[in-house]
Design a protein around this motif. Sequence first.
Motif, PDB file in Angstrom:
ATOM      1  N   ARG A  99      67.874 131.466  65.217  1.00 43.46           N
ATOM      2  CA  ARG A  99      68.231 130.079  64.900  1.00 43.46           C
ATOM      3  C   ARG A  99      69.526 129.685  65.599  1.00 43.46           C
ATOM      4  O   ARG A  99      70.492 130.442  65.635  1.00 43.46           O
ATOM      5  N   MET A 100      69.559 128.467  66.180  1.00 43.03           N
ATOM      6  CA  MET A 100      70.787 127.964  66.795  1.00 43.03           C
ATOM      7  C   MET A 100      71.750 127.542  65.701  1.00 43.03           C
ATOM      8  O   MET A 100      71.385 126.811  64.772  1.00 43.03           O
ATOM      9  N   LEU A 101      72.993 127.991  65.813  1.00 42.32           N
ATOM     10  CA  LEU A 101      74.003 127.744  64.795  1.00 42.32           C
ATOM     11  C   LEU A 101      75.057 126.743  65.250  1.00 42.32           C
ATOM     12  O   LEU A 101      75.499 125.897  64.470  1.00 42.32           O
ATOM     13  N   LEU A 102      75.466 126.860  66.499  1.00 45.03           N
ATOM     14  CA  LEU A 102      76.553 126.045  67.049  1.00 45.03           C
ATOM     15  C   LEU A 102      76.186 125.558  68.441  1.00 45.03           C
ATOM     16  O   LEU A 102      75.409 126.193  69.161  1.00 45.03           O
ATOM     17  N   PHE A 115      68.880 120.461  68.907  1.00 44.41           N
ATOM     18  CA  PHE A 115      68.649 120.845  67.519  1.00 44.41           C
ATOM     19  C   PHE A 115      67.327 120.284  66.985  1.00 44.41           C
ATOM     20  O   PHE A 115      66.766 120.814  66.024  1.00 44.41           O
ATOM     21  N   ALA A 129      73.430 131.077  69.162  1.00 43.30           N
ATOM     22  CA  ALA A 129      72.353 131.379  68.232  1.00 43.30           C
ATOM     23  C   ALA A 129      72.634 132.701  67.524  1.00 43.30           C
ATOM     24  O   ALA A 129      73.650 133.354  67.760  1.00 43.30           O
ATOM     25  N   GLU A 130      71.721 133.092  66.671  1.00 45.82           N
ATOM     26  CA  GLU A 130      71.928 134.282  65.854  1.00 45.82           C
ATOM     27  C   GLU A 130      71.946 135.564  66.676  1.00 45.82           C
ATOM     28  O   GLU A 130      72.601 136.543  66.301  1.00 45.82           O
ATOM     29  N   ARG A 138      78.159 117.130  62.531  1.00 48.06           N
ATOM     30  CA  ARG A 138      77.454 117.968  61.559  1.00 48.06           C
ATOM     31  C   ARG A 138      75.983 117.571  61.595  1.00 48.06           C
ATOM     32  O   ARG A 138      75.647 116.397  61.409  1.00 48.06           O
ATOM     33  N   GLY A 166      73.914 122.850  61.186  1.00 48.13           N
ATOM     34  CA  GLY A 166      74.586 123.266  62.416  1.00 48.13           C
ATOM     35  C   GLY A 166      75.791 122.402  62.732  1.00 48.13           C
ATOM     36  O   GLY A 166      75.930 121.276  62.230  1.00 48.13           O
TER      37      GLY A 166
END
Length: 349
Positions: A148-151, A187, A245-246, A218, A223
């Motif tokens: 999963r993309m986080l930032l 996203f 991502a993770e 945000r 994310g």
Amino acid sequence: MTNPLRVGIIGVGTMGADHAERLAHRIAGAELVAVSDPDTARAEQLAARFEGVRSIADPLHLVAADDIDAVLIASPGFVHEEQVLACLEHGRYTLCEKPLTMDSESSLRLVEAEQKGGRPLVQVGFMRRFDPDYVRLKAMVDSGDLGRMLLLHNIHRNKSVPDPSFRSEMIVRDSLVHEVDVARFLFGEEITEITVLSPAPTRAAQPGVVDPQVAVFRMEGGGLVTTEVFVNSQVGYEVRCEAVAERGTVTVGQNGGGLSTTRLSGDGAAGPGLWGGVVPGDYRERFAAAYDLEVQAWVDASRRGEVVGPTAWDGYAATAVCQAGMESLHTGEPVRVDLADRTALPGTG
């Protein structure tokens, strides 16, 4: 449609003139027919460079002309609403350069007008969605290989903006708007909150202009996105985007081009990254391929009777985020982004 798409261009400044060259010489299936600009001498001069192209003084007359199938709008944002509405009324496929309009209310009116018309006609000019590296980044994110993309981290720098009318708010509305669309694109969800922070301004900026700026978005899924916009960097046109991502990261535009990746290998060690290239002089050089691919996709889709790429809704959503961003620029506080209920729009029931 078996015949070429007959295109008119409204606005023949730097971007409009660049698109005229593109349509006349590099885009298949299109015929540049007419151009229009308040500076009629400049429009006539541009038209004279291409065989069979004429200048039309009134942009609304260009839209209504019988030999026009589609319109590329490269005029200032404050006239976009009237011009896009005219295109919708005449059934013209439209590629409108950003911003769609200057405020969310007028952008939403265009979304509603298109919905009432019963078919999509508008594509908005967020060309990064067509840039080969951004397309590859999107594919990597969507594949799930990195988790999963986080930032998302963005850098957007121009060498200089000598125009004294380019004020702090325009950095949000005309520059940051690209990163707004990139965040929504990568996203695949909306931005719910924006904060625009103001570090000490560069001495290269016009008096009173807040430059650089740092924005934090945000996303609705939790994310976060950070963006530095610096329009008087004195170096060149530099655009980078790093997805975190993770299980790894991917960077677009490291030192001017290509993808740079770091990720877990089979034994858990980080793999090497690659980088290379130079900092280009301006956006036309940095995104030349993206503009060509964008306009070609628009022409091909219009000939099929379709719309691809960023929609009127995407233009509206980006404008709404930037409108909230301009409020945050003045207060330094987070501002919520309120969007219309998409399911309640005319024609969606």
